[in-house]
Design a protein around this motif. Structure first.
Motif, PDB file in Angstrom:
ATOM      1  N   LYS A 170     -11.759  58.337  42.056  1.00  0.00           N
ATOM      2  CA  LYS A 170     -10.364  58.663  42.375  1.00  0.00           C
ATOM      3  C   LYS A 170     -10.346  59.955  43.196  1.00  0.00           C
ATOM      4  CE  LYS A 170      -8.378  57.059  37.940  1.00  0.00           C
ATOM      5  NZ  LYS A 170      -7.704  55.805  38.041  1.00  0.00           N
ATOM      6  N   ASN A 171     -11.086  60.961  42.722  1.00  0.00           N
ATOM      7  CA  ASN A 171     -11.091  62.256  43.410  1.00  0.00           C
ATOM      8  C   ASN A 171     -11.697  62.147  44.810  1.00  0.00           C
ATOM      9  OD1 ASN A 171      -9.779  64.061  41.629  1.00  0.00           O
ATOM     10  ND2 ASN A 171     -11.536  63.899  40.259  1.00  0.00           N
ATOM     11  N   TYR A 172     -12.687  61.289  44.952  1.00  0.00           N
ATOM     12  CA  TYR A 172     -13.298  61.098  46.278  1.00  0.00           C
ATOM     13  C   TYR A 172     -12.247  60.622  47.280  1.00  0.00           C
ATOM     14  CZ  TYR A 172     -15.954  58.886  50.011  1.00  0.00           C
ATOM     15  OH  TYR A 172     -16.421  58.510  51.244  1.00  0.00           O
ATOM     16  N   PHE A 173     -11.418  59.649  46.879  1.00  0.00           N
ATOM     17  CA  PHE A 173     -10.432  59.103  47.825  1.00  0.00           C
ATOM     18  C   PHE A 173      -9.245  60.059  48.012  1.00  0.00           C
ATOM     19  CE2 PHE A 173     -12.630  55.104  46.627  1.00  0.00           C
ATOM     20  CZ  PHE A 173     -13.089  54.801  47.890  1.00  0.00           C
ATOM     21  N   VAL A 174      -8.860  60.765  46.944  1.00  0.00           N
ATOM     22  CA  VAL A 174      -7.799  61.768  47.101  1.00  0.00           C
ATOM     23  C   VAL A 174      -8.272  62.835  48.102  1.00  0.00           C
ATOM     24  CG1 VAL A 174      -6.493  63.599  45.936  1.00  0.00           C
ATOM     25  CG2 VAL A 174      -6.766  61.359  44.833  1.00  0.00           C
ATOM     26  N   ASP A 175      -9.538  63.232  48.002  1.00  0.00           N
ATOM     27  CA  ASP A 175     -10.074  64.229  48.944  1.00  0.00           C
ATOM     28  C   ASP A 175     -10.088  63.687  50.368  1.00  0.00           C
ATOM     29  OD1 ASP A 175     -10.391  66.059  46.966  1.00  0.00           O
ATOM     30  OD2 ASP A 175     -12.545  65.727  46.689  1.00  0.00           O
ATOM     31  N   TYR A 176     -10.405  62.410  50.517  1.00  0.00           N
ATOM     32  CA  TYR A 176     -10.389  61.800  51.853  1.00  0.00           C
ATOM     33  C   TYR A 176      -8.982  61.899  52.447  1.00  0.00           C
ATOM     34  CZ  TYR A 176     -10.002  58.164  55.393  1.00  0.00           C
ATOM     35  OH  TYR A 176      -9.708  57.488  56.551  1.00  0.00           O
ATOM     36  N   ILE A 177      -7.969  61.592  51.631  1.00  0.00           N
ATOM     37  CA  ILE A 177      -6.580  61.635  52.127  1.00  0.00           C
ATOM     38  C   ILE A 177      -6.150  63.077  52.431  1.00  0.00           C
ATOM     39  CG2 ILE A 177      -4.148  61.220  51.467  1.00  0.00           C
ATOM     40  CD1 ILE A 177      -5.780  58.695  52.307  1.00  0.00           C
ATOM     41  N   LYS A 178      -6.607  64.022  51.589  1.00  0.00           N
ATOM     42  CA  LYS A 178      -6.255  65.430  51.826  1.00  0.00           C
ATOM     43  C   LYS A 178      -6.713  65.897  53.202  1.00  0.00           C
ATOM     44  CE  LYS A 178      -6.478  67.683  47.306  1.00  0.00           C
ATOM     45  NZ  LYS A 178      -7.327  68.584  46.521  1.00  0.00           N
ATOM     46  N   GLN A 179      -7.898  65.463  53.614  1.00  0.00           N
ATOM     47  CA  GLN A 179      -8.443  66.020  54.867  1.00  0.00           C
ATOM     48  C   GLN A 179      -8.095  65.193  56.106  1.00  0.00           C
ATOM     49  OE1 GLN A 179     -11.273  64.503  56.728  1.00  0.00           O
ATOM     50  NE2 GLN A 179     -10.789  62.752  55.418  1.00  0.00           N
ATOM     51  N   THR A 180      -7.521  63.986  55.911  1.00  0.00           N
ATOM     52  CA  THR A 180      -7.261  63.165  57.096  1.00  0.00           C
ATOM     53  C   THR A 180      -5.984  63.628  57.797  1.00  0.00           C
ATOM     54  OG1 THR A 180      -6.921  60.920  57.918  1.00  0.00           O
ATOM     55  CG2 THR A 180      -6.000  61.382  55.778  1.00  0.00           C
ATOM     56  N   CYS A 186       1.517  56.604  49.646  1.00  0.00           N
ATOM     57  CA  CYS A 186       0.682  56.047  48.587  1.00  0.00           C
ATOM     58  C   CYS A 186       1.520  55.889  47.329  1.00  0.00           C
ATOM     59  CB  CYS A 186      -0.459  57.039  48.345  1.00  0.00           C
ATOM     60  SG  CYS A 186      -1.407  56.736  46.872  1.00  0.00           S
ATOM     61  N   SER A 187       1.443  54.719  46.707  1.00  0.00           N
ATOM     62  CA  SER A 187       2.100  54.564  45.412  1.00  0.00           C
ATOM     63  C   SER A 187       1.026  54.722  44.343  1.00  0.00           C
ATOM     64  CB  SER A 187       2.748  53.171  45.357  1.00  0.00           C
ATOM     65  OG  SER A 187       2.203  52.409  44.321  1.00  0.00           O
ATOM     66  N   SER A 188       1.256  55.603  43.384  1.00  0.00           N
ATOM     67  CA  SER A 188       0.248  55.753  42.325  1.00  0.00           C
ATOM     68  C   SER A 188       0.792  56.483  41.112  1.00  0.00           C
ATOM     69  CB  SER A 188      -0.970  56.522  42.844  1.00  0.00           C
ATOM     70  OG  SER A 188      -1.932  56.628  41.818  1.00  0.00           O
ATOM     71  N   HIS A 189       0.244  56.129  39.961  1.00  0.00           N
ATOM     72  CA  HIS A 189       0.543  56.863  38.729  1.00  0.00           C
ATOM     73  C   HIS A 189      -0.583  57.835  38.382  1.00  0.00           C
ATOM     74  CE1 HIS A 189       3.136  53.226  37.879  1.00  0.00           C
ATOM     75  NE2 HIS A 189       3.960  54.230  37.791  1.00  0.00           N
ATOM     76  N   ASP A 190      -1.670  57.776  39.134  1.00  0.00           N
ATOM     77  CA  ASP A 190      -2.825  58.602  38.767  1.00  0.00           C
ATOM     78  C   ASP A 190      -2.551  60.087  39.020  1.00  0.00           C
ATOM     79  OD1 ASP A 190      -4.368  56.496  37.902  1.00  0.00           O
ATOM     80  OD2 ASP A 190      -5.211  56.105  39.885  1.00  0.00           O
ATOM     81  N   LYS A 191      -2.899  60.906  38.029  1.00  0.00           N
ATOM     82  CA  LYS A 191      -2.593  62.338  38.119  1.00  0.00           C
ATOM     83  C   LYS A 191      -3.374  63.018  39.249  1.00  0.00           C
ATOM     84  CE  LYS A 191      -6.011  63.862  34.626  1.00  0.00           C
ATOM     85  NZ  LYS A 191      -7.035  62.976  35.130  1.00  0.00           N
ATOM     86  N   GLU A 192      -4.489  62.439  39.624  1.00  0.00           N
ATOM     87  CA  GLU A 192      -5.304  63.037  40.692  1.00  0.00           C
ATOM     88  C   GLU A 192      -4.532  63.196  41.997  1.00  0.00           C
ATOM     89  OE1 GLU A 192      -6.291  60.775  38.575  1.00  0.00           O
ATOM     90  OE2 GLU A 192      -8.128  61.572  37.678  1.00  0.00           O
ATOM     91  N   TRP A 193      -3.483  62.367  42.192  1.00  0.00           N
ATOM     92  CA  TRP A 193      -2.707  62.445  43.440  1.00  0.00           C
ATOM     93  C   TRP A 193      -1.717  63.596  43.432  1.00  0.00           C
ATOM     94  CZ3 TRP A 193      -4.000  59.829  47.694  1.00  0.00           C
ATOM     95  CH2 TRP A 193      -4.850  58.735  47.538  1.00  0.00           C
ATOM     96  N   HIS A 194      -1.506  64.180  42.243  1.00  0.00           N
ATOM     97  CA  HIS A 194      -0.521  65.272  42.151  1.00  0.00           C
ATOM     98  C   HIS A 194      -1.177  66.585  42.537  1.00  0.00           C
ATOM     99  CE1 HIS A 194       2.825  63.097  39.939  1.00  0.00           C
ATOM    100  NE2 HIS A 194       1.896  62.197  40.182  1.00  0.00           N
ATOM    101  N   THR A 195      -1.417  66.743  43.805  1.00  0.00           N
ATOM    102  CA  THR A 195      -2.107  67.932  44.291  1.00  0.00           C
ATOM    103  C   THR A 195      -1.634  68.208  45.711  1.00  0.00           C
ATOM    104  OG1 THR A 195      -4.313  68.798  44.797  1.00  0.00           O
ATOM    105  CG2 THR A 195      -4.059  66.439  44.996  1.00  0.00           C
ATOM    106  N   GLU A 196      -1.767  69.442  46.148  1.00  0.00           N
ATOM    107  CA  GLU A 196      -1.438  69.781  47.541  1.00  0.00           C
ATOM    108  C   GLU A 196      -2.318  68.953  48.472  1.00  0.00           C
ATOM    109  OE1 GLU A 196       0.765  71.979  49.116  1.00  0.00           O
ATOM    110  OE2 GLU A 196       1.734  71.916  47.159  1.00  0.00           O
ATOM    111  N   PRO A 197      -1.843  68.507  49.610  1.00  0.00           N
ATOM    112  CA  PRO A 197      -0.511  68.697  50.183  1.00  0.00           C
ATOM    113  C   PRO A 197       0.425  67.507  49.953  1.00  0.00           C
ATOM    114  CG  PRO A 197      -1.960  67.811  51.854  1.00  0.00           C
ATOM    115  CD  PRO A 197      -2.728  67.802  50.553  1.00  0.00           C
ATOM    116  N   MET A 198       0.213  66.761  48.862  1.00  0.00           N
ATOM    117  CA  MET A 198       1.013  65.542  48.664  1.00  0.00           C
ATOM    118  C   MET A 198       2.466  65.902  48.352  1.00  0.00           C
ATOM    119  SD  MET A 198      -1.757  63.730  48.852  1.00  0.00           S
ATOM    120  CE  MET A 198      -3.508  63.812  48.395  1.00  0.00           C
ATOM    121  N   ARG A 199       3.390  65.128  48.940  1.00  0.00           N
ATOM    122  CA  ARG A 199       4.820  65.231  48.577  1.00  0.00           C
ATOM    123  C   ARG A 199       5.093  64.152  47.558  1.00  0.00           C
ATOM    124  NH1 ARG A 199       8.073  64.089  53.842  1.00  0.00           N
ATOM    125  NH2 ARG A 199       9.832  63.932  52.427  1.00  0.00           N
TER     126      ARG A 199
END
Ligand code: ATP
Length: 206
Positions: A170-180, A186-199
């Motif tokens: 999960k963290n690997y893909f969240v990191d990919y999205i952070k840097q792209t 993205c629709s998700s309930h996973d807490k890993e997505w609740h991080t900067e710079p996500m709105r």
């Protein structure tokens, strides 16, 4: 770049969107984390033209979503559906086929690039010879990710894209999205997505 203006939508007897407004600029990362059944998948499907709003307008690059624009709009979107809809067949052949479609023919793709991604997401190379119907949910989700990464389109619509993955993945893909630089919804309930710079969007009814 993407704009929902006073969009309302009722499916069956359930009003999912009510005068919904959202402005998404190029490069924004939006995470929809509304409750189950609130209409997250439907919101993504509206952008793909699978549903039409009852009221309001949806704009993509200043162009209104209309049947005659949908082909061009879809060609700019990498979509990862909740059930990762891969064609039947050997994984390697399925990827080959997808990159031979006319719309994808100008994309830089090779077997070596596929193998590199397979290793990056902790899959084994022998998955290339497996049939897409014989692989697990987590493997299927990672193949879906590989496909959207290799398609390299400017907008990503990701529907519960990490639901079948362990925490490290999960963290690997969240990191990919952070840097792209891509624009991402993205629709998700996973807490890993609740991080900067996500709105984070939690309410589709206003
Ligand atoms: N074609 C349809 N006709 C009638 N109702 C529908 C249709 N498609 C979806 N729905 C209903 O609309 C609601 C929202 O569905 P949707 O899949 O968008 O929710 P979701 O927020 O993505 O849920 P989850 O988090 O459980 O995936 C659900 O109650 C669903 O049953």
């Amino acid at each position: 770049m993407i704009r929902f203006k006073n969009v309302s939508l009722t499916l069956g007897n359930k009003q999912l969107l009510e005068q919904f407004n959202l402005n998404i600029a190029k490069g924004d990362k939006v995470v929809i984390s509304a409750p189950s059944g609130a209409g997250k998948s439907t919101l993504l499907k509206l952008l793909l033209g699978f549903f039409e709003p009852d009221e309001g307008r949806i704009l993509f690059n200043q162009k209104e979503l209309r049947p005659e624009n949908m082909r061009l709009i879809r060609s700019q979107i990498g979509y990862l559906s909740q059930d990762i809809d891969l064609p039947n067949g050997k994984v390697e052949e399925v990827f080959d086929e997808i990159f031979h479609y006319a719309v994808n023919r100008n994309i830089n793709y090779s077997r070596d690039m596929l193998i590199e991604k397979i290793r990056e997401v902790n899959l084994k190379e022998d998955i290339l010879a497996k049939n897409t119907i014989d692989i697990s949910g987590g493997e299927r989700q990672r193949l879906g990710w590989i496909l959207v990464m290799l398609l390299n389109r400017p907008v990503l619509l990701l529907d519960e894209p990490t639901s079948a993955l362990d925490e490290a993945m999960k963290n690997y893909f969240v990191d990919y999205i952070k840097q792209t630089k891509k624009t991402v919804i993205c629709s998700s309930h996973d807490k890993e997505w609740h991080t900067e710079p996500m709105r984070i969007i939690t309410n589709l009814r206003s």
